[in-house]
Design a protein around this motif. Structure first.
Motif, PDB file in Angstrom:
ATOM      1  N   MET A 151      70.963  55.373  44.441  1.00 36.08           N
ATOM      2  CA  MET A 151      69.646  56.001  44.438  1.00 36.08           C
ATOM      3  C   MET A 151      69.245  56.338  43.006  1.00 36.08           C
ATOM      4  N   TYR A 152      68.007  56.074  42.678  1.00 38.03           N
ATOM      5  CA  TYR A 152      67.459  56.415  41.374  1.00 38.03           C
ATOM      6  C   TYR A 152      65.959  56.616  41.519  1.00 38.03           C
ATOM      7  N   PHE A 153      65.388  57.311  40.547  1.00 36.32           N
ATOM      8  CA  PHE A 153      63.948  57.572  40.576  1.00 36.32           C
ATOM      9  C   PHE A 153      63.195  56.310  40.203  1.00 36.32           C
ATOM     10  N   ILE A 180      56.026  62.105  42.732  1.00 43.91           N
ATOM     11  CA  ILE A 180      56.181  63.200  43.691  1.00 43.91           C
ATOM     12  C   ILE A 180      57.071  64.287  43.093  1.00 43.91           C
ATOM     13  N   PHE A 181      58.138  63.882  42.421  1.00 42.49           N
ATOM     14  CA  PHE A 181      59.033  64.832  41.758  1.00 42.49           C
ATOM     15  C   PHE A 181      58.272  65.652  40.718  1.00 42.49           C
ATOM     16  N   LEU A 182      57.456  64.982  39.902  1.00 44.36           N
ATOM     17  CA  LEU A 182      56.662  65.702  38.901  1.00 44.36           C
ATOM     18  C   LEU A 182      55.632  66.622  39.559  1.00 44.36           C
ATOM     19  N   GLY A 183      55.089  66.212  40.705  1.00 41.72           N
ATOM     20  CA  GLY A 183      54.162  67.076  41.432  1.00 41.72           C
ATOM     21  C   GLY A 183      54.833  68.362  41.880  1.00 41.72           C
ATOM     22  N   VAL A 184      56.083  68.270  42.341  1.00 43.09           N
ATOM     23  CA  VAL A 184      56.821  69.466  42.756  1.00 43.09           C
ATOM     24  C   VAL A 184      57.128  70.342  41.542  1.00 43.09           C
ATOM     25  N   ILE A 185      57.530  69.732  40.441  1.00 42.53           N
ATOM     26  CA  ILE A 185      57.863  70.496  39.230  1.00 42.53           C
ATOM     27  C   ILE A 185      56.625  71.200  38.678  1.00 42.53           C
ATOM     28  N   VAL A 186      55.503  70.484  38.570  1.00 50.07           N
ATOM     29  CA  VAL A 186      54.274  71.091  38.049  1.00 50.07           C
ATOM     30  C   VAL A 186      53.752  72.152  39.032  1.00 50.07           C
ATOM     31  N   GLY A 231      58.980  54.700  39.773  1.00 50.17           N
ATOM     32  CA  GLY A 231      57.610  55.124  39.498  1.00 50.17           C
ATOM     33  C   GLY A 231      56.559  54.313  40.218  1.00 50.17           C
ATOM     34  N   SER A 232      56.882  53.729  41.345  1.00 45.69           N
ATOM     35  CA  SER A 232      55.891  52.910  42.041  1.00 45.69           C
ATOM     36  C   SER A 232      54.926  53.783  42.840  1.00 45.69           C
ATOM     37  N   SER A 233      53.857  53.149  43.289  1.00 44.50           N
ATOM     38  CA  SER A 233      52.888  53.877  44.116  1.00 44.50           C
ATOM     39  C   SER A 233      53.101  53.585  45.591  1.00 44.50           C
ATOM     40  N   ASN A 234      54.221  52.997  45.938  1.00 49.27           N
ATOM     41  CA  ASN A 234      54.582  52.734  47.329  1.00 49.27           C
ATOM     42  C   ASN A 234      55.702  53.684  47.745  1.00 49.27           C
ATOM     43  N   VAL A 235      55.392  54.587  48.662  1.00 52.42           N
ATOM     44  CA  VAL A 235      56.391  55.540  49.120  1.00 52.42           C
ATOM     45  C   VAL A 235      55.995  56.041  50.512  1.00 52.42           C
ATOM     46  N   THR A 236      56.992  56.378  51.285  1.00 51.29           N
ATOM     47  CA  THR A 236      56.765  57.028  52.570  1.00 51.29           C
ATOM     48  C   THR A 236      57.334  58.434  52.468  1.00 51.29           C
ATOM     49  N   LEU A 237      56.470  59.431  52.678  1.00 49.94           N
ATOM     50  CA  LEU A 237      56.882  60.825  52.559  1.00 49.94           C
ATOM     51  C   LEU A 237      56.986  61.452  53.945  1.00 49.94           C
ATOM     52  N   LEU A 238      58.139  61.976  54.262  1.00 50.75           N
ATOM     53  CA  LEU A 238      58.437  62.766  55.452  1.00 50.75           C
ATOM     54  C   LEU A 238      58.267  62.007  56.767  1.00 50.75           C
ATOM     55  N   PHE A 239      57.110  61.430  57.018  1.00 50.53           N
ATOM     56  CA  PHE A 239      56.834  60.779  58.291  1.00 50.53           C
ATOM     57  C   PHE A 239      56.220  59.406  58.038  1.00 50.53           C
ATOM     58  N   ASP A 240      56.247  58.557  59.058  1.00 50.28           N
ATOM     59  CA  ASP A 240      55.682  57.210  58.922  1.00 50.28           C
ATOM     60  C   ASP A 240      54.183  57.230  58.647  1.00 50.28           C
ATOM     61  N   MET A 273      61.950  69.714  49.441  1.00 54.87           N
ATOM     62  CA  MET A 273      63.200  69.041  49.085  1.00 54.87           C
ATOM     63  C   MET A 273      63.197  67.598  49.604  1.00 54.87           C
ATOM     64  N   LEU A 274      62.727  67.404  50.825  1.00 57.22           N
ATOM     65  CA  LEU A 274      62.675  66.048  51.365  1.00 57.22           C
ATOM     66  C   LEU A 274      61.664  65.185  50.618  1.00 57.22           C
ATOM     67  N   CYS A 275      60.588  65.785  50.142  1.00 52.08           N
ATOM     68  CA  CYS A 275      59.632  65.028  49.319  1.00 52.08           C
ATOM     69  C   CYS A 275      60.289  64.565  48.020  1.00 52.08           C
ATOM     70  N   VAL A 276      61.051  65.446  47.392  1.00 51.00           N
ATOM     71  CA  VAL A 276      61.749  65.074  46.157  1.00 51.00           C
ATOM     72  C   VAL A 276      62.780  63.997  46.455  1.00 51.00           C
ATOM     73  N   MET A 277      63.389  64.045  47.628  1.00 51.85           N
ATOM     74  CA  MET A 277      64.415  63.057  47.972  1.00 51.85           C
ATOM     75  C   MET A 277      63.831  61.682  48.281  1.00 51.85           C
ATOM     76  N   SER A 278      62.517  61.536  48.158  1.00 48.76           N
ATOM     77  CA  SER A 278      61.926  60.201  48.232  1.00 48.76           C
ATOM     78  C   SER A 278      62.219  59.430  46.953  1.00 48.76           C
ATOM     79  N   TYR A 279      62.722  60.129  45.941  1.00 52.69           N
ATOM     80  CA  TYR A 279      63.086  59.561  44.635  1.00 52.69           C
ATOM     81  C   TYR A 279      61.913  58.875  43.963  1.00 52.69           C
ATOM     82  N   ASN A 280      60.723  59.388  44.195  1.00 54.09           N
ATOM     83  CA  ASN A 280      59.551  58.900  43.486  1.00 54.09           C
ATOM     84  C   ASN A 280      59.270  59.873  42.353  1.00 54.09           C
ATOM     85  N   ILE A 281      59.163  59.347  41.141  1.00 52.49           N
ATOM     86  CA  ILE A 281      59.006  60.201  39.958  1.00 52.49           C
ATOM     87  C   ILE A 281      57.711  60.993  40.015  1.00 52.49           C
TER      88      ILE A 281
END
Length: 167
Positions: free
Chosen positions: A2-4, A144-150, A6-15, A134-142
């Motif tokens: 698993m690694y971060f 989304i991660f930056l959104g949580v940090i900011v 930066g794509s714009s394709n991600v599924t967050l939490l639910f389908d 936490m589950l949003c961050v675990m999508s490993y999308n940079i």
């Protein structure tokens, strides 16, 4: 592995929260940022309520029960000498009503249980929101991660001054 990314394709939490384009990613980052700000504000609100419940302010003593020397002035010793007191509506409001003693005892108990229930509800909402983030961050999308940090940064920045007003 698993690694971060930066794509714009991600599924967050639910389908149904599936992002496939940059506009959707911007909206998703904004939603996650707002959820994080709400998380920080809930944390401060819960701490504020908990501090107020453990350090209740001293009850104010009504002036009628004050032992200061102004209460023992000659004009107050004989209220019949003062025509304004006999016609005052406050004289009627000072007469005791029935069940005053029982409501005075029950009210703090009810208030403490209501406050405890409110704190429990806030705690559950805070825990659930924390796991969602936490589950949003675990999508490993940079992004989304930056959104949580900011969001955490902005939430703390706006909520921290509110902690200074708690006495």
């Amino acid at each position: 592995m698993m690694y971060f990314e930066g794509s714009s394709n991600v599924t967050l939490l639910f389908d149904f929260w599936s992002v496939h384009e940059p506009g959707g990613m911007v909206l998703s980052v904004f939603v996650v940022l707002l959820l994080t700000v709400i998380y920080e504000l809930l944390k401060v609100w819960k701490n504020t309520l908990a501090q107020k419940s453990t350090h209740p302010s001293a009850p104010s003593i009504p002036a009628a029960f004050s032992t200061s020397p102004q209460c023992f002035s000659p004009g107050l010793d004989h209220p019949e000498n003062s025509p304004t007191l006999t016609n005052s509506p406050s004289e009627i409001s000072l007469t005791p009503t029935e069940n005053t003693a029982t409501t005075a005892v029950i009210t703090p108990i009810v208030n403490s249980w209501l406050l405890h229930s409110l704190l429990t509800g806030l705690h559950i909402v805070q825990v659930v929101l924390g796991y969602i983030l936490m589950l949003c961050v675990m999508s490993y999308n940079i992004w989304i991660f930056l959104g949580v940090i900011v969001g955490a940064l902005l939430g703390y920045f706006f909520a921290f001054p509110l902690l200074g007003h708690v006495k």
